[in-house]
Design an enzyme around this catalytic site. Structure first.
Site: not given
Length: 426
Positions: A161-163, A232-234, A335, A367
């Site tokens: 991830g990492g936006a 994961q995430s983004a 989250d 998160h």
């Protein structure tokens, strides 16, 4: 005071035709309706570097140090240049100053863990860094290899991830090192971030990385019939977009494809967001401004296109949902970066559309708890144990070894973890 044990247990919100985890017996019961039988042709194209005759031999350790130093310097220069470009795009407002300051403090508090992981990342013989899979910037991946090579290993392709802005393949180092200890190969894929690329570039990069792993992982001791995809995430959003796009390509007769979704045994989504229309205002309130987010996603008109939850409801593509692998979604109810209902509604939509999905919610987890704070605490944490149990389902020898594995060491003192959790900008 430590949280009660029952708060740490995942709550299974729904369980369909996918993979079910039985907490009482600590076993997985795979309910996969199909197994991978896709014939994979392995392409052998490794290039060997030869030293010319008469040239002085440089000690291997010195070569490795010089290469690592050069790589670190190049990465630092690239990140610095992109950071200034990003700041010009974002603007330096009060909210971003607060977020960046919180991120710096958060990283400093967890630095004891980061330093240990980075040391292993750069110096462990189990890590093969910067394997090129494409011709675009950052088209490379890292491999985390088990020391035991007695048989072909289960493979996890990981997308960090990492936006969509600060993702990096090195973010998968902690997970990769820990899974390698359980005889699992991890391939952590890098991809272009904004402003170096937009969402189409990210999806294309990830798809190319998946293709490379599917074609070549047998050369590194991996089992091409046991490949799993995790985001994961983004990274969860991007990898699902890549999966869905690949399934649509395969459904269109005559369109060439480099890999097949049938090669992915199951998908793990950790703290992901799958409906951008529902998240754009939430992200704006959290500091990822609407104008910037729309630039990343190539305009407001593209939000539906890159929202897997919306696309699978489109009658023109709904027939491809059954070809997708089973989904296993994980999310913390605490989250605030991406609310847990993002995974809940996506899983329910998948099931209604004819897909396979299981969801595990973790009470109060944020998160970053599941991906950073919990692993840094050491010991045994349920998300990791659940994933490993699914990966080793059907392999009695591997499951027996897992049951005998020692607890993981603590990497960060508890007081620092709690302080980091308080200041976390995520």
């Amino acid at each position: 005071m430590a949280a009660p044990a029952d708060r740490l247990r995942p709550v299974v919100k729904f369980s369909g035709q996918g993979i079910r985890f039985d907490e009482d017996s600590a076993e997985t019961r795979p309910l996969l309706s199909r197994m991978l039988t896709y014939p994979i042709g392995i392409i052998h194209h490794q290039l060997r570097r030869r030293l010319g005759a008469g040239k002085p031999q440089v000690p291997r350790r010195q070569q490795s140090f010089s290469r690592d130093f050069g790589h670190a310097a190049a990465e630092t220069l690239l990140i610095t240049r992109l950071s200034f470009t990003l700041l010009r795009s974002l603007g330096v407002g009060y909210r971003w100053v607060v977020k960046l300051t919180a991120l710096a403090v958060y990283a400093i508090l967890l630095m004891p863990g980061f330093l240990q992981v980075m040391y292993d990342y750069y110096f462990s013989s189990q890590v093969r860094r910067d394997i090129i899979f494409g011709n675009q910037p950052r088209n490379s991946l890292d491999l985390y290899l088990p020391t035991n090579t007695d048989k072909k290993k289960t493979v996890v392709i990981f997308v960090s991830g990492g936006a969509w802005i600060i993702g990096n393949k090195a973010w998968g180092a902690l997970l990769g090192l820990q899974l390698a200890e359980r005889d699992i190969i991890v391939a952590s894929i890098d991809y272009r971030n904004f402003p170096q690329g937009t969402i189409s570039d990210m999806v294309k990069d990830v798809s190319q990385g998946i293709s490379f792993v599917c074609k070549n992982i047998a050369d590194y001791g991996g089992d091409p019939d046991r490949i799993f995809l995790m985001g994961q995430s983004a990274g969860a959003h991007i990898s699902v977009c890549a999966l869905l796009e690949q399934a649509i390509k395969e459904a269109r007769k005559g369109e060439s494809v480099d890999w097949s979704v049938s090669q992915i045994k199951a998908y793990f989504g950790l703290s992901g967001g799958y409906n951008l229309l529902k998240l754009v205002d939430h992200f704006d309130s959290r500091g990822l401004y609407r104008s910037v987010f729309l630039s990343i996603m190539e305009g407001e008109e593209s939000l539906s296109k890159f929202s897997p939850e919306i696309r699978i409801q489109d009658p023109s593509v709904s027939d491809v949902v059954s070809s997708l692998p089973p989904f296993v979604l994980f999310h913390g109810t605490g989250d605030y970066s991406i609310p847990s209902d993002a995974s809940e509604t996506f899983g329910e939509t998948l099931r209604k559309a004819g897909g396979q999905a299981d969801l595990f919610l973790y009470e109060g987890k944020t998160h970053t708890d599941l991906f950073l704070q919990d692993p840094f605490r050491g010991g045994n944490y349920e998300l990791f144990d659940q994933i490993v149990a699914i990966l080793h389902a059907g392999d009695e020898e591997a499951l027996a070894k897992d049951s005998m594995a020692p607890p993981k060491p603590r990497l960060v003192p508890e007081i620092l973890i709690r302080l980091a959790r308080m200041v976390s900008p995520f």
